[in-house]
Motif scaffolding. Structure first.
Motif, PDB file in Angstrom:
ATOM      1  N   TYR A  28       0.904  -1.273  -0.080  1.00 37.94           N
ATOM      2  CA  TYR A  28       0.072  -0.184   0.110  1.00 37.94           C
ATOM      3  C   TYR A  28       0.662   1.313   0.054  1.00 37.94           C
ATOM      4  CZ  TYR A  28      -3.896  -3.117   0.933  1.00 37.94           C
ATOM      5  OH  TYR A  28      -4.662  -4.118   0.822  1.00 37.94           O
ATOM      6  N   GLY A  29       2.024   1.284   0.366  1.00 39.38           N
ATOM      7  CA  GLY A  29       3.029   2.361   0.290  1.00 39.38           C
ATOM      8  C   GLY A  29       2.982   3.313   1.405  1.00 39.38           C
ATOM      9  N   THR A  30       1.899   3.147   2.316  1.00 35.82           N
ATOM     10  CA  THR A  30       1.975   3.829   3.557  1.00 35.82           C
ATOM     11  C   THR A  30       0.926   2.986   4.603  1.00 35.82           C
ATOM     12  OG1 THR A  30       1.607   6.075   4.638  1.00 35.82           O
ATOM     13  CG2 THR A  30       0.185   5.324   2.904  1.00 35.82           C
ATOM     14  N   LEU A  31       1.163   3.123   5.679  1.00 37.61           N
ATOM     15  CA  LEU A  31       0.249   2.612   6.873  1.00 37.61           C
ATOM     16  C   LEU A  31       0.454   3.792   7.804  1.00 37.61           C
ATOM     17  CD1 LEU A  31       1.242  -1.020   6.864  1.00 37.61           C
ATOM     18  CD2 LEU A  31      -0.573  -0.303   5.974  1.00 37.61           C
ATOM     19  N   ASP A  32      -0.591   4.304   8.123  1.00 33.74           N
ATOM     20  CA  ASP A  32      -0.711   5.450   9.290  1.00 33.74           C
ATOM     21  C   ASP A  32      -0.998   4.805  10.636  1.00 33.74           C
ATOM     22  OD1 ASP A  32      -1.789   7.756   6.787  1.00 33.74           O
ATOM     23  OD2 ASP A  32       0.450   7.406   7.468  1.00 33.74           O
ATOM     24  N   PHE A  33      -1.817   4.027  10.596  1.00 33.66           N
ATOM     25  CA  PHE A  33      -2.304   3.722  11.923  1.00 33.66           C
ATOM     26  C   PHE A  33      -2.606   2.120  12.019  1.00 33.66           C
ATOM     27  CE2 PHE A  33      -6.058   2.639  15.005  1.00 33.66           C
ATOM     28  CZ  PHE A  33      -5.449   3.217  15.943  1.00 33.66           C
ATOM     29  N   ILE A  34      -2.191   1.548  13.018  1.00 29.36           N
ATOM     30  CA  ILE A  34      -2.281   0.167  13.237  1.00 29.36           C
ATOM     31  C   ILE A  34      -3.031  -0.251  14.477  1.00 29.36           C
ATOM     32  CG2 ILE A  34      -1.595  -2.496  13.276  1.00 29.36           C
ATOM     33  CD1 ILE A  34       0.537  -1.253  10.976  1.00 29.36           C
ATOM     34  N   LYS A  35      -4.110  -0.872  14.588  1.00 29.77           N
ATOM     35  CA  LYS A  35      -4.761  -1.250  15.899  1.00 29.77           C
ATOM     36  C   LYS A  35      -4.745  -2.785  15.811  1.00 29.77           C
ATOM     37  CE  LYS A  35      -9.186  -1.566  18.172  1.00 29.77           C
ATOM     38  NZ  LYS A  35     -10.490  -1.147  17.647  1.00 29.77           N
ATOM     39  N   MET A  36      -4.038  -3.159  17.079  1.00 30.52           N
ATOM     40  CA  MET A  36      -3.566  -4.746  17.096  1.00 30.52           C
ATOM     41  C   MET A  36      -4.475  -5.246  18.409  1.00 30.52           C
ATOM     42  SD  MET A  36       0.118  -5.591  16.274  1.00 30.52           S
ATOM     43  CE  MET A  36       1.161  -4.706  15.438  1.00 30.52           C
ATOM     44  N   ASP A  37      -4.991  -6.455  18.269  1.00 32.42           N
ATOM     45  CA  ASP A  37      -5.623  -7.103  19.308  1.00 32.42           C
ATOM     46  C   ASP A  37      -5.503  -8.644  18.866  1.00 32.42           C
ATOM     47  OD1 ASP A  37      -6.884  -8.653  21.245  1.00 32.42           O
ATOM     48  OD2 ASP A  37      -8.582  -7.220  21.381  1.00 32.42           O
ATOM     49  N   ILE A  38      -4.450  -9.416  18.670  1.00 30.35           N
ATOM     50  CA  ILE A  38      -4.472 -10.633  18.047  1.00 30.35           C
ATOM     51  C   ILE A  38      -4.262 -11.676  19.172  1.00 30.35           C
ATOM     52  CG2 ILE A  38      -4.290  -9.751  15.839  1.00 30.35           C
ATOM     53  CD1 ILE A  38      -1.228  -9.812  15.855  1.00 30.35           C
ATOM     54  N   GLU A  39      -4.643 -11.702  20.045  1.00 30.78           N
ATOM     55  CA  GLU A  39      -4.698 -12.784  21.139  1.00 30.78           C
ATOM     56  C   GLU A  39      -3.225 -13.403  21.381  1.00 30.78           C
ATOM     57  OE1 GLU A  39      -7.721 -13.362  22.591  1.00 30.78           O
ATOM     58  OE2 GLU A  39      -8.382 -12.030  21.411  1.00 30.78           O
ATOM     59  N   GLY A  40      -2.373 -12.357  21.517  1.00 35.88           N
ATOM     60  CA  GLY A  40      -0.719 -12.643  22.227  1.00 35.88           C
ATOM     61  C   GLY A  40      -0.054 -12.832  20.847  1.00 35.88           C
ATOM     62  N   GLY A  41      -0.548 -12.563  19.781  1.00 37.61           N
ATOM     63  CA  GLY A  41       0.657 -12.488  18.632  1.00 37.61           C
ATOM     64  C   GLY A  41       0.858 -11.266  18.420  1.00 37.61           C
ATOM     65  N   GLU A  42       0.678 -10.133  19.146  1.00 34.15           N
ATOM     66  CA  GLU A  42       1.227  -8.904  18.953  1.00 34.15           C
ATOM     67  C   GLU A  42       2.859  -8.630  18.569  1.00 34.15           C
ATOM     68  OE1 GLU A  42      -2.781  -8.872  20.765  1.00 34.15           O
ATOM     69  OE2 GLU A  42      -1.125  -9.772  21.379  1.00 34.15           O
ATOM     70  N   GLU A  43       3.347  -9.201  19.516  1.00 33.81           N
ATOM     71  CA  GLU A  43       5.010  -9.007  19.530  1.00 33.81           C
ATOM     72  C   GLU A  43       5.403  -9.539  18.189  1.00 33.81           C
ATOM     73  OE1 GLU A  43       6.231 -10.665  23.542  1.00 33.81           O
ATOM     74  OE2 GLU A  43       4.032 -10.443  23.504  1.00 33.81           O
ATOM     75  N   ASP A  44       5.042 -10.985  17.694  1.00 38.34           N
ATOM     76  CA  ASP A  44       5.306 -11.346  16.591  1.00 38.34           C
ATOM     77  C   ASP A  44       4.846 -10.392  15.350  1.00 38.34           C
ATOM     78  OD1 ASP A  44       6.476 -13.713  14.935  1.00 38.34           O
ATOM     79  OD2 ASP A  44       4.632 -14.295  14.650  1.00 38.34           O
ATOM     80  N   ALA A  45       3.686 -10.081  15.476  1.00 40.02           N
ATOM     81  CA  ALA A  45       3.323  -9.007  14.349  1.00 40.02           C
ATOM     82  C   ALA A  45       4.348  -7.935  14.213  1.00 40.02           C
ATOM     83  CB  ALA A  45       1.976  -8.678  14.576  1.00 40.02           C
ATOM     84  N   LEU A  46       4.680  -7.424  15.373  1.00 42.51           N
ATOM     85  CA  LEU A  46       5.474  -6.186  15.522  1.00 42.51           C
ATOM     86  C   LEU A  46       6.807  -6.387  14.853  1.00 42.51           C
ATOM     87  CD1 LEU A  46       4.678  -4.628  18.755  1.00 42.51           C
ATOM     88  CD2 LEU A  46       4.122  -3.739  16.648  1.00 42.51           C
ATOM     89  N   ARG A  47       7.299  -7.422  14.925  1.00 38.06           N
ATOM     90  CA  ARG A  47       8.630  -8.038  14.543  1.00 38.06           C
ATOM     91  C   ARG A  47       8.579  -8.095  12.940  1.00 38.06           C
ATOM     92  NH1 ARG A  47       9.236 -10.860  19.594  1.00 38.06           N
ATOM     93  NH2 ARG A  47       7.703 -12.565  18.899  1.00 38.06           N
ATOM     94  N   GLY A  48       7.448  -8.347  12.703  1.00 41.49           N
ATOM     95  CA  GLY A  48       7.174  -8.502  11.143  1.00 41.49           C
ATOM     96  C   GLY A  48       6.893  -7.102  10.508  1.00 41.49           C
ATOM     97  N   GLY A  49       7.104  -5.970  11.233  1.00 41.27           N
ATOM     98  CA  GLY A  49       6.854  -4.477  10.988  1.00 41.27           C
ATOM     99  C   GLY A  49       7.972  -3.654  10.928  1.00 41.27           C
ATOM    100  N   ARG A  50       9.215  -4.200  11.353  1.00 43.68           N
ATOM    101  CA  ARG A  50      10.634  -3.364  11.607  1.00 43.68           C
ATOM    102  C   ARG A  50      10.827  -2.366  10.502  1.00 43.68           C
ATOM    103  NH1 ARG A  50      13.049  -8.805  13.391  1.00 43.68           N
ATOM    104  NH2 ARG A  50      12.855  -8.719  15.317  1.00 43.68           N
ATOM    105  N   THR A  51      10.553  -2.874   9.154  1.00 45.50           N
ATOM    106  CA  THR A  51      10.842  -1.912   8.227  1.00 45.50           C
ATOM    107  C   THR A  51       9.896  -0.737   8.204  1.00 45.50           C
ATOM    108  OG1 THR A  51      11.913  -3.426   6.611  1.00 45.50           O
ATOM    109  CG2 THR A  51      11.185  -1.551   5.718  1.00 45.50           C
ATOM    110  N   TRP A  52       8.646  -1.080   8.421  1.00 50.91           N
ATOM    111  CA  TRP A  52       7.746   0.156   8.270  1.00 50.91           C
ATOM    112  C   TRP A  52       7.935   0.986   9.640  1.00 50.91           C
ATOM    113  CZ3 TRP A  52       3.668   0.444  12.335  1.00 50.91           C
ATOM    114  CH2 TRP A  52       2.827   1.503  12.201  1.00 50.91           C
TER     115      TRP A  52
END
Length: 118
Positions: A28-52
């Motif tokens: 998408y080229g840009t992501l301005d806001f991310i809301k996360m409630d993924i039942e304990g997977g938040e840390e893993d999801a954040l690791r997948g967003g290091r570049t962003w």
């Protein structure tokens, strides 16, 4: 634009059933806001967003931090260098009768705004 994910957000695994924040950022080229409630997977999801997290100048997050005993500490540690952080004022109670691990009182949400963004 709103994007509702029907895939599992993870730490870098991409494919038919999985995606990452960085894959969405590339798409998408840009992501301005991310809301996360993924039942304990938040840390893993954040690791997948290091570049962003590194490249975005307007990144904002609202991340649930109560699913696992050390989630709050781990999430704030991952975000504190690049983001101004705040959290919910109160605590959530997890009853030990239901086999929850201590701490039984946990912060609910971490809010993050990219440093330098108003």
């Amino acid at each position: 634009m709103w994007v509702k994910l029907r895939k599992i957000l993870g730490g870098g695994k991409n494919g038919e059933k999985h995606t990452s924040i960085d894959a969405l950022y590339r798409k998408y080229g840009t992501l301005d806001f991310i809301k996360m409630d993924i039942e304990g997977g938040e840390e893993d999801a954040l690791r997948g967003g290091r570049t962003w997290m590194r490249e975005s100048t307007s990144a904002k997050l609202a991340v649930c931090a109560y699913h696992k005993p050390k989630s709050f500490q781990e999430i704030t540690k991952m975000l504190q260098k690049q983001f101004d952080l705040s959290c919910t004022k109160g605590y959530m109670y997890f009853n030990p009768v239901f086999k929850k691990q201590p701490p039984y009182f946990r912060r609910g949400l971490v809010r993050a705004v990219k440093k330098g963004d108003l």
